[in-house]
Design a protein around this motif. Structure first.
Motif, PDB file in Angstrom:
ATOM      1  N   PRO A 123       3.571   9.431  21.611  1.00  0.00           N
ATOM      2  CA  PRO A 123       2.554  10.447  21.343  1.00  0.00           C
ATOM      3  C   PRO A 123       2.985  11.422  20.251  1.00  0.00           C
ATOM      4  N   ILE A 124       3.151  10.869  19.040  1.00  0.00           N
ATOM      5  CA  ILE A 124       3.607  11.643  17.894  1.00  0.00           C
ATOM      6  C   ILE A 124       2.607  11.436  16.762  1.00  0.00           C
ATOM      7  N   THR A 131       5.593  21.022  24.486  1.00  0.00           N
ATOM      8  CA  THR A 131       5.054  21.572  25.727  1.00  0.00           C
ATOM      9  C   THR A 131       4.305  20.484  26.485  1.00  0.00           C
ATOM     10  N   LEU A 132       4.076  20.731  27.760  1.00  0.00           N
ATOM     11  CA  LEU A 132       3.321  19.778  28.570  1.00  0.00           C
ATOM     12  C   LEU A 132       1.907  19.601  28.014  1.00  0.00           C
ATOM     13  N   GLU A 133       1.302  20.689  27.613  1.00  0.00           N
ATOM     14  CA  GLU A 133      -0.064  20.618  27.093  1.00  0.00           C
ATOM     15  C   GLU A 133      -0.126  19.746  25.844  1.00  0.00           C
ATOM     16  N   GLU A 134       0.850  19.913  24.954  1.00  0.00           N
ATOM     17  CA  GLU A 134       0.888  19.092  23.736  1.00  0.00           C
ATOM     18  C   GLU A 134       1.097  17.622  24.081  1.00  0.00           C
ATOM     19  N   LYS A 135       1.987  17.357  25.017  1.00  0.00           N
ATOM     20  CA  LYS A 135       2.245  15.971  25.392  1.00  0.00           C
ATOM     21  C   LYS A 135       0.997  15.316  25.955  1.00  0.00           C
ATOM     22  N   ILE A 156      -0.294  -1.346  27.641  1.00  0.00           N
ATOM     23  CA  ILE A 156       0.121  -0.113  26.969  1.00  0.00           C
ATOM     24  C   ILE A 156       1.252   0.531  27.762  1.00  0.00           C
ATOM     25  N   TYR A 157       2.348   0.825  27.086  1.00  0.00           N
ATOM     26  CA  TYR A 157       3.457   1.587  27.657  1.00  0.00           C
ATOM     27  C   TYR A 157       3.485   2.933  26.928  1.00  0.00           C
ATOM     28  N   ALA A 158       3.121   3.992  27.621  1.00  0.00           N
ATOM     29  CA  ALA A 158       3.093   5.325  27.021  1.00  0.00           C
ATOM     30  C   ALA A 158       4.438   6.003  27.254  1.00  0.00           C
ATOM     31  N   ASP A 159       5.125   6.315  26.175  1.00  0.00           N
ATOM     32  CA  ASP A 159       6.447   6.948  26.258  1.00  0.00           C
ATOM     33  C   ASP A 159       6.266   8.457  26.400  1.00  0.00           C
ATOM     34  N   VAL A 160       6.830   9.029  27.460  1.00  0.00           N
ATOM     35  CA  VAL A 160       6.674  10.467  27.693  1.00  0.00           C
ATOM     36  C   VAL A 160       7.724  11.298  26.965  1.00  0.00           C
ATOM     37  N   LEU A 161       8.521  10.667  26.125  1.00  0.00           N
ATOM     38  CA  LEU A 161       9.418  11.352  25.182  1.00  0.00           C
ATOM     39  C   LEU A 161      10.403  12.304  25.863  1.00  0.00           C
ATOM     40  N   ILE A 162      11.471  11.732  26.373  1.00  0.00           N
ATOM     41  CA  ILE A 162      12.494  12.519  27.040  1.00  0.00           C
ATOM     42  C   ILE A 162      13.396  13.208  26.024  1.00  0.00           C
ATOM     43  N   GLU A 163      13.558  14.517  26.168  1.00  0.00           N
ATOM     44  CA  GLU A 163      14.497  15.292  25.353  1.00  0.00           C
ATOM     45  C   GLU A 163      15.591  15.835  26.269  1.00  0.00           C
ATOM     46  N   THR A 164      16.779  15.998  25.724  1.00  0.00           N
ATOM     47  CA  THR A 164      17.891  16.413  26.561  1.00  0.00           C
ATOM     48  C   THR A 164      17.702  17.824  27.124  1.00  0.00           C
ATOM     49  N   LEU A 165      18.098  17.991  28.357  1.00  0.00           N
ATOM     50  CA  LEU A 165      18.070  19.306  28.994  1.00  0.00           C
ATOM     51  C   LEU A 165      19.074  20.258  28.361  1.00  0.00           C
ATOM     52  N   SER A 171      12.463  20.289  29.536  1.00  0.00           N
ATOM     53  CA  SER A 171      12.099  18.925  29.149  1.00  0.00           C
ATOM     54  C   SER A 171      11.835  18.019  30.348  1.00  0.00           C
ATOM     55  N   ALA A 172      12.636  18.119  31.399  1.00  0.00           N
ATOM     56  CA  ALA A 172      12.424  17.270  32.573  1.00  0.00           C
ATOM     57  C   ALA A 172      11.109  17.622  33.263  1.00  0.00           C
ATOM     58  N   LYS A 173      10.862  18.908  33.428  1.00  0.00           N
ATOM     59  CA  LYS A 173       9.615  19.345  34.068  1.00  0.00           C
ATOM     60  C   LYS A 173       8.403  18.878  33.274  1.00  0.00           C
ATOM     61  N   ASN A 174       8.477  18.987  31.948  1.00  0.00           N
ATOM     62  CA  ASN A 174       7.357  18.573  31.115  1.00  0.00           C
ATOM     63  C   ASN A 174       7.165  17.059  31.135  1.00  0.00           C
ATOM     64  N   ALA A 175       8.249  16.323  31.153  1.00  0.00           N
ATOM     65  CA  ALA A 175       8.144  14.866  31.208  1.00  0.00           C
ATOM     66  C   ALA A 175       7.533  14.409  32.529  1.00  0.00           C
ATOM     67  N   VAL A 176       7.962  15.009  33.629  1.00  0.00           N
ATOM     68  CA  VAL A 176       7.396  14.664  34.933  1.00  0.00           C
ATOM     69  C   VAL A 176       5.911  15.026  34.968  1.00  0.00           C
ATOM     70  N   GLY A 177       5.556  16.171  34.397  1.00  0.00           N
ATOM     71  CA  GLY A 177       4.151  16.550  34.329  1.00  0.00           C
ATOM     72  C   GLY A 177       3.336  15.564  33.515  1.00  0.00           C
ATOM     73  N   ALA A 178       3.919  15.055  32.429  1.00  0.00           N
ATOM     74  CA  ALA A 178       3.222  14.063  31.612  1.00  0.00           C
ATOM     75  C   ALA A 178       3.036  12.758  32.379  1.00  0.00           C
ATOM     76  N   VAL A 179       4.028  12.357  33.157  1.00  0.00           N
ATOM     77  CA  VAL A 179       3.894  11.162  33.988  1.00  0.00           C
ATOM     78  C   VAL A 179       2.764  11.354  35.000  1.00  0.00           C
ATOM     79  N   GLN A 180       2.713  12.508  35.632  1.00  0.00           N
ATOM     80  CA  GLN A 180       1.636  12.793  36.588  1.00  0.00           C
ATOM     81  C   GLN A 180       0.271  12.739  35.918  1.00  0.00           C
ATOM     82  N   PHE A 181       0.176  13.337  34.722  1.00  0.00           N
ATOM     83  CA  PHE A 181      -1.087  13.314  33.979  1.00  0.00           C
ATOM     84  C   PHE A 181      -1.534  11.881  33.719  1.00  0.00           C
TER      85      PHE A 181
END
Length: 262
Positions: A123-124, A131-135, A156-165, A171-181
């Motif tokens: 998603p680039i 941010t979660l909203e941007e993702k 389709i494999y949607a990559d939620v783009l993990i960035e290091t903590l 980053s972890a919270k936003n990635a988990v939120g993107a998975v939920q979305f």
């Protein structure tokens, strides 16, 4: 949970050594160890081989086909390399990694159509979402664009783009939120990530990886690029399946623990 083995990546020093030396035994060992550990696909990235990227990619693809029944994730930013790897891997389940909203999109989707491969979408659109909203906004745009290109959701494999903590504490919270979305809005689209990125630069990385894996699987993560051979990751996967309600009566977990006690 679809496991995608990460060990055939030229960014890993020992793997790059094996690629550079054309060490067939070492590469076959990496292939078979990941297959035996439950990987359904093996990610192959030979980008750091430079001018030898294509030759190394075709060599590794041939070894995977000869020495395992795993599918192949062709991981390259060069559409020409991807096209030849797709041809070399004909008849093997394929995932093409990757296309963004703007880069390589037409080339990768065309290859997916001709080969029946799945596609990892990032998603680039010229800028990374943070941010979660941007993702979520960019993930939605990505899925719609891939649908319009004719790809069914299940490919389709949607990559939620993990960035290091280490550099982004959210980053972890936003990635988990993107998975939920994605699970809530696109239930047939698979989600994926380079899981170990979450702990890059931190000590005792397996602890962070395990905590994130459990949270992400609870949220609905359906695949991940990871090290299936790592005992710590095997333990984390067994425990996360229990916590996520994916292991009836905890039987897989019990079997896993008992096998380690033999």
């Amino acid at each position: 949970m679809i496991l995608i083995g990460e060990k055939l990546n030229s960014s890993i020093p020992k793997t790059m050594e094996a690629f550079s030396a054309h060490d067939e035994a070492a590469v076959i060992g990496l292939i078979q160890a990941q297959a035996d550990a439950g990987a359904e696909y093996l990610d192959v990235n030979t980008a750091i081989c430079g001018g030898e990227e294509l030759a190394a990619m075709l060599w590794v693809v041939a070894l995977i086909r000869e020495h395992s029944s795993c599918g192949i994730m062709i991981d390259t930013a060069d559409p020409a390399v991807m096209a030849q790897a797709v041809q070399a891997a004909a008849g093997t389940p394929l995932i093409l990694n990757s296309a963004t909203l703007t880069d390589r999109f037409d080339e990768v989707t065309a290859l997916a159509h001709s080969s029946g491969a799945s596609v990892v979408g990032l998603p680039i659109d010229g800028e990374m979402p943070h941010t979660l909203e941007e993702k979520c906004e960019k993930l939605a745009a990505l899925v719609e664009k891939l649908r319009k290109a004719g790809l069914p959701d299940e490919r389709i494999y949607a990559d939620v783009l993990i960035e290091t903590l280490a550099t982004d504490g959210a980053s972890a919270k936003n990635a988990v939120g993107a998975v939920q979305f994605m699970a809530q809005n696109y239930p047939d689209v698979r989600t994926t990530c380079g899981l170990s990125n979450i702990s890059f630069g931190l000590p005792r990385r397996s602890l962070i990886n395990s905590a994130f894996l459990s949270a992400a699987m609870m949220a609905g993560l359906s695949s991940a690029i990871l090290d299936p051979v790592s005992p710590a990751m095997q333990d984390a996967l067994a425990a996360a399946k229990v916590v996520a309600g994916q292991d009836d009566y905890c039987m897989d977990y019990i079997t896993h623990i008992r096998s380690g006690e033999l």
